[in-house]
Design an enzyme around this catalytic site. Sequence first.
Site, mmCIF file in Angstrom:
data_model
loop_
_atom_site.group_PDB
_atom_site.id
_atom_site.type_symbol
_atom_site.label_atom_id
_atom_site.label_comp_id
_atom_site.label_asym_id
_atom_site.label_seq_id
_atom_site.Cartn_x
_atom_site.Cartn_y
_atom_site.Cartn_z
ATOM 1 N N HIS A 39 0.829 -0.858 0.184
ATOM 2 C CA HIS A 39 0.489 0.252 0.373
ATOM 3 C C HIS A 39 0.559 1.299 -0.606
ATOM 4 C CE1 HIS A 39 -3.566 3.283 1.269
ATOM 5 N NE2 HIS A 39 -2.224 2.773 1.900
ATOM 6 N N GLU A 40 1.787 1.421 0.738
ATOM 7 C CA GLU A 40 2.396 2.390 0.826
ATOM 8 C C GLU A 40 3.181 2.757 -0.824
ATOM 9 O OE1 GLU A 40 2.576 5.173 2.871
ATOM 10 O OE2 GLU A 40 1.537 3.100 4.915
ATOM 11 N N HIS B 84 0.931 4.209 -2.645
ATOM 12 C CA HIS B 84 1.507 5.977 -2.984
ATOM 13 C C HIS B 84 2.565 6.519 -3.539
ATOM 14 C CE1 HIS B 84 -2.006 6.555 0.184
ATOM 15 N NE2 HIS B 84 -1.208 5.779 0.765
ATOM 16 N N ASP C 257 -4.472 1.298 -1.762
ATOM 17 C CA ASP C 257 -5.511 -0.154 -1.558
ATOM 18 C C ASP C 257 -5.387 -1.224 -2.905
ATOM 19 O OD1 ASP C 257 -5.297 0.545 0.967
ATOM 20 O OD2 ASP C 257 -7.223 1.039 0.986
ATOM 21 N N GLU D 137 -5.790 6.648 -1.020
ATOM 22 C CA GLU D 137 -5.816 5.862 -0.497
ATOM 23 C C GLU D 137 -7.051 4.863 -1.409
ATOM 24 O OE1 GLU D 137 -4.334 5.095 2.281
ATOM 25 O OE2 GLU D 137 -3.678 7.039 2.359
#
Length: 414
Positions: A276-277, A280, A358, A354
Amino acid sequence: MSAQSIFYIIIAILIVDFLIDSIIGHLNARKFDDPIPEELEDVYQKEEYEKSQAYKLENYRFSNITGVFSLVLTLGFLMFDGFDYVDLFARETTSNPILITLIFFGVITLGSDIITTPFSYYHTFVIEEKYGFNKSSIKTFILDKLKGWLMMVIFGGGILALIVWFYHIAGSNFWLYAWGLVAVFTLLINMLYSRIIVPLFNKQSPLEEGSLKSKIQQYAAKVGFQLDNIFVIDGSKRSTKANAYFSGFGKQKRITLYDTLIEDLEEEEIVAVLAHEVGHYKRKHIIFNVIASIVLTGLTLYILSLFVSVPELSLAIGVSQASFHAGLIAFAILYSPISELTSLIMNYFSRKFEYQADNYAKQTYAAQPLITSLKKLSKNSLSNLTPHPAYVFVHYSHPTLLQRFKNLKSSSHK
């Protein structure tokens, strides 16, 4: 417009802002007892959910008390010439305009922090302690305060001094120099935060060799993400709550995992959180946020330059002599509705990002371990599973757990 008219507008903004926030908070509190959505029924057992409800209610009541106190303190300071007393004290201490500004803001900021410290202490050592979150000692609490003040003096004071200097040498064009300064500072902080700031408060150590590190490296190689810096931070010295974050650019980029995250989650779940990070980073969210921050800062400084020299702006907060620093206080309050609007817009983008992060984790790793990790993290932090939509719209930078669950389970992408 007269100083008195601006004064009344300032009072109105403060009161209206408080009332709107109170109404939204009340709407959110009314949903504390709502049944858990079917998709999230496995997050809490009955006793745990009751504990979560009690935690939310206690924090809500506490925030009401601190909100009222803050409003009364600010209104009292305005109505009883508090800013004028501080301004006169600064002017009696020195005649240097830069030092006057630093003393003025130093007294107000330090005084405000000291006055509100009992609230901070109560929240940490009573509320957080009661629900099993607090791991901080009084020594750590005090040291954090002192270090925070040191950071404020060095960075806040340094930037403020330069902005005042720019104002005195460049007049209304000071905003361009100030913008450049803040832009450079923003970039440096984003690049060096983990190397310079974090070590002052926490210990960081490279993730040990083992299966977790191997799985992380395998995933990073799979998605073409060069990751040489994986660190573990001792978040458990202050709280049981877990987190992970990404920082830096290029070769300076690093992933930081809280030790509590490693304790709470399975290895596949940790890799899912990391995916997930990475999402980003891959989706350019960090760059967008930095650019947006710099652009919004430039806009704010430009608007400030149009009004800060207007004497009525300074006089509206009760000082007897117009000045840059007094005008800055008045402008900050008058500009707050615009700040609220930009905050709403940035929160909207943040929630959208977000979903994208995801989805990236789902596409490049797996959805299920991310779902279970989000559920565990929500459970362990006693998160609100039934927030009011208005509260989410105004305050949430992340979608709700239910929204993220549905998105990860769906085949479509937001």
